[in-house]
Scaffold this active site. Structure first.
Site, short mmCIF file in Angstrom:
data_model
loop_
_atom_site.label_atom_id
_atom_site.label_comp_id
_atom_site.label_asym_id
_atom_site.label_seq_id
_atom_site.Cartn_x
_atom_site.Cartn_y
_atom_site.Cartn_z
N LYS A 191 0.82 -1.22 0.00
CA LYS A 191 0.00 0.00 0.00
C LYS A 191 0.85 1.26 0.00
CE LYS A 191 -4.06 -1.92 2.37
NZ LYS A 191 -4.86 -1.88 3.62
N ARG A 192 2.03 1.20 0.64
CA ARG A 192 2.86 2.40 0.73
C ARG A 192 3.34 2.86 -0.66
NH1 ARG A 192 5.55 -1.63 3.33
NH2 ARG A 192 7.15 -2.73 2.14
#
Length: 322
Positions: free
Chosen positions: A254-255
Site C-alpha cells: 500500500k505504501r
C-alpha cells in the site's frame, strides 16, 4: 488427461493486489500449459485476520483477471472443503499423528522471550526468529508445572544437522539446514494451526503435484518437506517466483500506492492491461501489450521467468494506465 495439479491459495486478510495477481497468473499458466487441474483454496486459518467479504472479493478479482479453476470454495470438488477454517479436524489428526511419533513438544516461551531472541544478532530470517530449543528438554514435571500458568504452543523437532535438498523449478538446486532456524511451531498457544502444517495437509489432501508461489516462501519449503516426510505424504514439486518490489527495495504494498485489483478496476484499468503487463515482467512476451490470460497458455515457459526480484518503478506502473 494430465495428472498435473496446481493451486493458488490467497489469504483473505486484505485486498488482492498486483503482487497476488503476479503469483496467481504464473501458477495458473504453469498448470493450464500442461493441461492440468487448477485448484483455488482460501487460506483463512488465522480467523482474527481474515474476513469472508475479502474472500468473496478475491474470487471476483481473479475471475475479472481472466483466471478460472476446476475446484474451489465456490465450485466444490472431490477434495472439499477448499476453505482452511473448515478443515481444522484434518490438521488436528496430523498433530495427533506427529505427537504419537514423538516429533512434537509443548513450548511455554512467552512472546516477550521470543522477541528478545529476535532482537539478538543473526536472530531473524524470513521464517522469523531462530528458536533456541528452550523448552525441548523440559522434564515431564517441569512441563506440568508450567502448564498451570500458560497454554503452550506445539513445536516440531528438527534434526539440527539434517540438510534438505530440492530442485526448484525456477531457482534450481536448493540446499538448506532447517535446524538453523530451530524447532518450529505447528500449533500456536491460542490454538491456531500454523501455516506450515496446514499447507502441507491441504496440498497432500488435494493431490497437488506442483506448487508455484512467491520467493518469500522459499525458506518455508525445507520445513514443509520435513513435515511431508514425517507424515508419510508425497512431496510436490516447488517453484518460487521473484517478488515485485517498490523502488525503496521493499515488497510492493500500500505504501507504493493503490495496487489493489479492485482499485485498478475502479480507475478504469482493463484486466488485459494487467495480464499483459505481468506477462512482460515475467519474460513471457518481448514487449508490453494488453493480453487475455488464455492467450499466454500455449507459449508459457517458466525458464523465461526472472530469478531476481523485480523493481516496479514509476515508469512501469504508468504503463498500466496509458
Amino acid at each position: 488427461m494430465s495428472n498435473i495439479r496446481g493451486r493458488f491459495a490467497p489469504t483473505p486478510s486484505g485486498l488482492m493486489h498486483v503482487g497476488n495477481a503476479w503469483a496467481a497468473l504464473l501458477a495458473w499458466l504453469q498448470i493450464r500449459s500442461q493441461d492440468g487441474k487448477f485448484v483455488l483454496r482460501m487460506e483463512d486459518i488465522d480467523g482474527p485476520r481474515c474476513r469472508p467479504e475479502l474472500a468473496e472479493q478475491a474470487l471476483a478479482d481473479l475471475r475479472w483477471l481472466g483466471l478460472d479453476w476446476d475446484e474451489g470454495p465456490d465450485t466444490g470438488g472431490p477434495h472439499a472443503p477448499y476453505t482452511q477454517s473448515e478443515r481444522i479436524s484434518f490438521y488436528e489428526e496430523a498433530i495427533d499423528k506427529l505427537n504419537k511419533s514423538g516429533l512434537l513438544y509443548p513450548c511455554f516461551c512467552s512472546r516477550a522471550e521470543l522477541l528478545a531472541v529476535a532482537s539478538a544478532p543473526h536472530g531473524l530470517s524470513s521464517e522469523g526468529p531462530s528458536y533456541a530449543g528452550t523448552c525441548r528438554h523440559l522434564t515431564p514435571e517441569e512441563r506440568q508445572a508450567r502448564q498451570h500458568s500458560k497454554a503452550p504452543s506445539l513445536r516440531f523437532k528438527i534434526d539440527g544437522g539434517r540438510s534438505v535438498i530440492f530442485e526448484d523449478g525456477i531457482l534450481g538446486k536448493q540446499q538448506s539446514t532447517p535446524g538453523a532456524g530451530g524447532d518450529f511451531v505447528v500449533r500456536r498457544a491460542d490454538g491456531i494451526i500454523s501455516y506450515q502444517l496446514a499447507v502441507v495437509m491441504d496440498d497432500a489432501a488435494m493431490r497437488i503435484t506442483d506448487v508455484l508461489r512467491g520467493a518469500d516462501l522459499l525458506d518455508s519449503t525445507p520445513r514443509q518437506i520435513l513435515l511431508y516426510e514425517a507424515l508419510g505424504l508425497p512431496v510436490p514439486r516447488f517453484a518460487h517466483v521473484p517478488l515485485l518490489m517498490g523502488e525503496d527495495g521493499k515488497r510492493l504494498a500500500k505504501r507504493h500506492g493503490d495496487t489493489s485489483l479492485s482499485g485498478l478496476k475502479a480507475a478504469g484499468v482493463k484486466p488485459e492491461r494487467i495480464v499483459g503487463w505481468l506477462a512482460y515482467l515475467a519474460g513471457q512476451v518481448e514487449r508490453y501489450e494488453p493480453l487475455a490470460a488464455n492467450e499466454l497458455i500455449r507459449s508459457f515457459d517458466p525458464i523465461r521467468i526472472p530469478k531476481e526480484p523485480i523493481t516496479i518503478h514509476d515508469g512501469l506502473m504508468k504503463q498500466l494506465f496509458n
